[in-house]
Design an enzyme around this catalytic site. Structure first.
Site, PDB file in Angstrom:
ATOM      1  N   LEU A 156      -1.103   0.057  17.902  1.00  0.00           N
ATOM      2  CA  LEU A 156      -2.366   1.126  18.336  1.00  0.00           C
ATOM      3  C   LEU A 156      -1.655   2.167  18.618  1.00  0.00           C
ATOM      4  O   LEU A 156      -0.519   2.175  19.620  1.00  0.00           O
ATOM      5  CB  LEU A 156      -3.360   0.134  19.744  1.00  0.00           C
ATOM      6  CG  LEU A 156      -4.418   1.619  19.587  1.00  0.00           C
ATOM      7  CD1 LEU A 156      -5.663   1.503  18.604  1.00  0.00           C
ATOM      8  CD2 LEU A 156      -4.825   1.468  20.720  1.00  0.00           C
ATOM      9  N   ASP A 215     -10.052   0.549  14.097  1.00  0.00           N
ATOM     10  CA  ASP A 215     -11.142   0.714  13.308  1.00  0.00           C
ATOM     11  C   ASP A 215     -12.694   1.207  13.468  1.00  0.00           C
ATOM     12  O   ASP A 215     -13.523   0.723  13.046  1.00  0.00           O
ATOM     13  CB  ASP A 215     -11.692  -0.731  12.682  1.00  0.00           C
ATOM     14  CG  ASP A 215     -10.270  -1.819  12.284  1.00  0.00           C
ATOM     15  OD1 ASP A 215      -8.922  -0.949  11.779  1.00  0.00           O
ATOM     16  OD2 ASP A 215     -10.127  -3.234  13.297  1.00  0.00           O
ATOM     17  N   ASN A 273      -6.643   5.026   8.121  1.00  0.00           N
ATOM     18  CA  ASN A 273      -5.959   3.531   8.225  1.00  0.00           C
ATOM     19  C   ASN A 273      -6.836   3.423   6.742  1.00  0.00           C
ATOM     20  O   ASN A 273      -7.437   3.469   6.312  1.00  0.00           O
ATOM     21  CB  ASN A 273      -6.017   2.864   9.441  1.00  0.00           C
ATOM     22  CG  ASN A 273      -6.286   1.134   9.809  1.00  0.00           C
ATOM     23  OD1 ASN A 273      -4.793   1.172   9.237  1.00  0.00           O
ATOM     24  ND2 ASN A 273      -6.938   0.474   9.846  1.00  0.00           N
ATOM     25  N   GLU A 296      -7.211  -2.566  -2.417  1.00  0.00           N
ATOM     26  CA  GLU A 296      -6.716  -1.238  -1.666  1.00  0.00           C
ATOM     27  C   GLU A 296      -6.162  -0.930  -2.483  1.00  0.00           C
ATOM     28  O   GLU A 296      -6.042   0.902  -2.092  1.00  0.00           O
ATOM     29  CB  GLU A 296      -5.783  -2.707   0.157  1.00  0.00           C
ATOM     30  CG  GLU A 296      -6.797  -3.718   0.315  1.00  0.00           C
ATOM     31  CD  GLU A 296      -5.914  -3.871   1.390  1.00  0.00           C
ATOM     32  OE1 GLU A 296      -5.337  -3.601   2.083  1.00  0.00           O
ATOM     33  OE2 GLU A 296      -6.640  -5.110   1.999  1.00  0.00           O
ATOM     34  N   ASN A 316       1.189  -1.045  -0.157  1.00  0.00           N
ATOM     35  CA  ASN A 316       0.317  -0.223  -0.288  1.00  0.00           C
ATOM     36  C   ASN A 316       1.050   1.130  -0.023  1.00  0.00           C
ATOM     37  O   ASN A 316       0.385   2.374  -1.171  1.00  0.00           O
ATOM     38  CB  ASN A 316      -0.805   0.001   1.558  1.00  0.00           C
ATOM     39  CG  ASN A 316      -2.130  -1.065   0.913  1.00  0.00           C
ATOM     40  OD1 ASN A 316      -3.524  -0.273   0.130  1.00  0.00           O
ATOM     41  ND2 ASN A 316      -2.192  -2.174   1.607  1.00  0.00           N
ATOM     42  N   HIS A 372      -8.031  -0.570   5.581  1.00  0.00           N
ATOM     43  CA  HIS A 372      -8.586  -1.672   6.254  1.00  0.00           C
ATOM     44  C   HIS A 372      -8.326  -2.723   5.515  1.00  0.00           C
ATOM     45  O   HIS A 372      -9.944  -2.547   4.680  1.00  0.00           O
ATOM     46  CB  HIS A 372      -9.454  -1.945   8.005  1.00  0.00           C
ATOM     47  CG  HIS A 372     -10.235  -2.762   8.764  1.00  0.00           C
ATOM     48  ND1 HIS A 372      -9.164  -3.861   9.478  1.00  0.00           N
ATOM     49  CD2 HIS A 372     -11.142  -4.343   8.317  1.00  0.00           C
ATOM     50  CE1 HIS A 372      -9.831  -4.669   9.709  1.00  0.00           C
ATOM     51  NE2 HIS A 372     -10.931  -5.004   9.212  1.00  0.00           N
TER      52      HIS A 372
HETATM   53  C1  GRF Z   1      -3.596  -4.496   3.647  1.00  0.00           C
HETATM   54  O1  GRF Z   1      -3.976  -5.582   3.837  1.00  0.00           O
HETATM   55  C2  GRF Z   1      -3.782  -3.568   4.670  1.00  0.00           C
HETATM   56  O2  GRF Z   1      -5.228  -3.149   4.264  1.00  0.00           O
HETATM   57  C3  GRF Z   1      -3.961  -4.307   6.165  1.00  0.00           C
HETATM   58  O3  GRF Z   1      -2.725  -4.928   6.606  1.00  0.00           O
HETATM   59  C4  GRF Z   1      -2.455  -4.918   4.512  1.00  0.00           C
HETATM   60  C5  GRF Z   1      -0.607  -4.612   4.666  1.00  0.00           C
HETATM   61  O4  GRF Z   1      -0.367  -4.702   3.812  1.00  0.00           O
HETATM   62  N1  GRF Z   1      -3.972  -2.741   6.545  1.00  0.00           N
HETATM   63  P1  GRF Z   1       0.294  -3.912   2.594  1.00  0.00           P
HETATM   64  O5  GRF Z   1       1.429  -3.803   4.059  1.00  0.00           O
HETATM   65  O6  GRF Z   1      -0.062  -2.727   2.994  1.00  0.00           O
HETATM   66  O7  GRF Z   1       1.683  -5.061   1.682  1.00  0.00           O
END
Ligand code: GRF
Length: 201
Positions: free
Chosen positions: A88, A146, A103, A175, A16, A105
């Protein structure tokens, strides 16, 4: 308009993080000033360092977050992004960046969230539930896992999947689209909180 400065918190693989740093549509809107992790040997740090982005390690104690907050405030960070950050964030930090921490999720909140709901646990619970749709949620961060205001979600058809891993793969693709889009909305100051709900203007 000056670019929005980002601090991105990570704990793992960093896909991400990459989706933000590599997004062409964010090039003129944001700059990633810091990547911060509780796990300095994570893949996300390797990526950041290879790109010349400054990295900081945050300790396990709350004062570690106080020091980080001071650095981020001094730098003029406008948005903190939790992109796979597993800790957290303590209330003292949250209050210094009120409504400026988001964030991602990997499920449709308010279902399948909360303490212990991260990584494969999320996708296993979704699979077990028999849900036909899943998808990522981007939300503001408050003092509960969350629970902050939901900003953006996208729906992923999981009616034909055979395993939690398949759900994870499909949701991850979504994502990587949703997070940069949401960061762009924030940078363009299009996200407002009105009467307890997020409104995109
Ligand atoms: C993702 O699935 C995100 O939604 C969650 O943790 C994962 C992180 O993946 N919070 P990356 O490190 O971004 O590949």
């Amino acid at each position: 308009m000056a670019k929005l400065k980002l601090a991105i918190f990570v704990s793992g693989r960093g896909s991400n993080l990459q989706s933000i740093v590599n997004s062409d549509s964010l090039t003129d809107l944001v700059e990633t000033s810091y990547v911060i992790s509780d796990k300095p040997d994570c893949k996300a740090f390797e990526f950041a360092q290879a790109r010349g982005i400054k990295t900081l390690t945050v300790g396990t104690h709350a004062s570690g977050f106080d020091e980080i907050a001071e650095i981020l405030i001094a730098k003029g960070i406008g948005l903190v992004v939790l992109a796979g950050f597993l800790k957290l964030v303590p209330p003292g930090f949250v209050s210094k960046f009120e409504n400026r921490i988001i964030n991602i999720h990997p499920a449709l909140l308010p279902s399948f969230g909360g303490k212990g709901m991260y990584g494969h646990f999320v996708h296993e619970a979704v699979f077990e539930s028999g849900a036909r749709i899943s998808g990522p949620t981007v939300h503001f961060v408050n003092n509960e896992y969350d629970k902050g205001y939901i900003i953006a979600q996208s729906a992923v058809d999981i009616s034909m999947v055979n395993s939690p891993d398949e759900i994870a793969k499909k949701v991850l693709v979504a994502e990587h689209k949703l997070l940069p889009e949401t960061v762009a909305l924030f940078a363009k100051q299009r996200i407002r909180i009105v009467e307890g709900r997020v409104r995109i203007i």
